[in-house]
Design a protein around this motif. Sequence first.
Motif, short mmCIF file in Angstrom:
data_model
loop_
_atom_site.label_atom_id
_atom_site.label_comp_id
_atom_site.label_asym_id
_atom_site.label_seq_id
_atom_site.Cartn_x
_atom_site.Cartn_y
_atom_site.Cartn_z
N ALA A 23 31.00 -43.80 -1.39
CA ALA A 23 30.90 -42.95 -2.95
C ALA A 23 29.39 -43.06 -3.57
O ALA A 23 28.99 -42.20 -3.81
CB ALA A 23 32.00 -43.30 -3.82
N ALA A 24 28.99 -44.35 -3.78
CA ALA A 24 27.60 -44.50 -4.30
C ALA A 24 26.82 -43.78 -3.54
O ALA A 24 25.76 -43.06 -4.33
CB ALA A 24 27.61 -46.11 -4.28
N GLU A 25 26.90 -43.94 -2.19
CA GLU A 25 25.74 -43.24 -1.25
C GLU A 25 25.67 -41.73 -1.41
O GLU A 25 24.91 -41.14 -1.68
CB GLU A 25 25.51 -43.87 -0.04
N ALA A 26 26.77 -41.15 -1.58
CA ALA A 26 27.21 -39.81 -1.79
C ALA A 26 26.58 -39.23 -3.02
O ALA A 26 25.81 -38.38 -2.88
CB ALA A 26 28.57 -39.41 -1.78
N ALA A 82 34.33 -40.01 -3.58
CA ALA A 82 34.74 -41.07 -4.26
C ALA A 82 36.18 -41.11 -4.62
O ALA A 82 37.02 -42.36 -4.63
CB ALA A 82 34.15 -41.06 -5.91
N ALA A 83 36.99 -40.15 -4.61
CA ALA A 83 38.46 -40.11 -4.76
C ALA A 83 39.25 -40.19 -3.37
O ALA A 83 40.46 -40.40 -3.39
CB ALA A 83 38.91 -38.67 -5.36
N GLY A 84 38.33 -40.35 -2.18
CA GLY A 84 39.04 -40.73 -0.95
C GLY A 84 39.67 -39.25 -0.38
O GLY A 84 40.42 -39.45 0.69
N ARG A 85 39.31 -38.16 -0.89
CA ARG A 85 39.59 -37.01 -0.42
C ARG A 85 38.83 -36.15 0.80
O ARG A 85 39.18 -35.29 1.49
CB ARG A 85 40.04 -35.85 -1.55
N ARG A 86 37.61 -36.61 0.99
CA ARG A 86 36.72 -36.54 1.86
C ARG A 86 35.84 -37.28 2.46
O ARG A 86 35.68 -38.38 1.82
CB ARG A 86 35.77 -35.31 1.23
N ILE A 87 35.43 -37.03 3.72
CA ILE A 87 34.64 -38.14 4.23
C ILE A 87 33.26 -37.29 4.57
O ILE A 87 33.30 -36.21 4.99
CB ILE A 87 35.12 -38.64 5.82
N LEU A 116 16.99 -37.01 4.60
CA LEU A 116 18.32 -36.44 5.13
C LEU A 116 18.01 -35.29 5.89
O LEU A 116 17.49 -34.19 5.34
CB LEU A 116 19.32 -36.17 3.80
N VAL A 117 18.62 -35.13 7.03
CA VAL A 117 18.08 -34.15 7.94
C VAL A 117 19.39 -33.00 8.45
O VAL A 117 19.32 -32.15 9.33
CB VAL A 117 17.26 -34.42 9.15
N GLY A 118 20.66 -33.62 8.03
CA GLY A 118 21.93 -33.19 8.60
C GLY A 118 23.16 -33.77 7.87
O GLY A 118 23.12 -34.63 7.53
N THR A 119 24.03 -32.84 7.73
CA THR A 119 25.49 -33.36 7.43
C THR A 119 26.63 -32.47 7.78
O THR A 119 26.56 -31.50 8.29
CB THR A 119 25.29 -33.05 5.67
N VAL A 120 27.70 -33.22 7.57
CA VAL A 120 29.01 -32.43 7.87
C VAL A 120 29.91 -33.47 7.08
O VAL A 120 29.76 -34.40 6.82
CB VAL A 120 29.37 -32.36 9.32
N TYR A 121 31.16 -32.81 6.51
CA TYR A 121 32.06 -33.46 5.93
C TYR A 121 33.56 -33.14 6.17
O TYR A 121 33.58 -31.83 6.94
CB TYR A 121 31.98 -33.46 4.30
#
Length: 180
Positions: A9-12, A56-61, A71-76
């Motif tokens: 969460a903090a890193e997000a 932070a709420a645990g609903r997504r990764i 940062l050069v990419g992401t997916v959730y």
Amino acid sequence: MVSIRTLDAAEAWAAIPALADLLVEAVDAGASVSFMAPMEFGDAMAFWTEIAGSVAAGRRILVVAEQHNRLVGTVYLDLIPNPNQCHRAEIAMLIVALEVRRHGVGKRLMVAAEAAAAAAGRSLLTLGTRAGDKGERLYRSMGWVEFGRVPRYARSSSGKFEDTVFFYKELTGAKDLAAE
């Protein structure tokens, strides 16, 4: 070298500006990821703020790719909380920066997302992608199974209606499969 990791969460929260930059670049380059071009940075910030809150709420990764501390990419993953669907998750918004595309970053992000889903007890993943996009080929090459197409499902970032292909993938070794 590109590294892949899951953000807490903090890193997000800390990654919001970099994620916003990545989203603006992708949308303005034509990616079909829920937004229209030109993408406003403030809108991208608001979107990723909501995503960080759900991490932070645990609903997504949230999984990211980094190169040289950038940062050069992401997916959730959207973790489906419904009691009769808590075995599944939806893959959302795979984005790879223009300068590192075609170097396996998207595939590595997807592998990490699948592993994170399995670790979270998810055994079934779904996703949708614009028909004909490079993502469609990527998902097929990774064993994803097409289960339908919907014409004119979403608009491209330029506003054109596009067909969407829906895929699923069953994960072996996830916790709930062992209970069956």
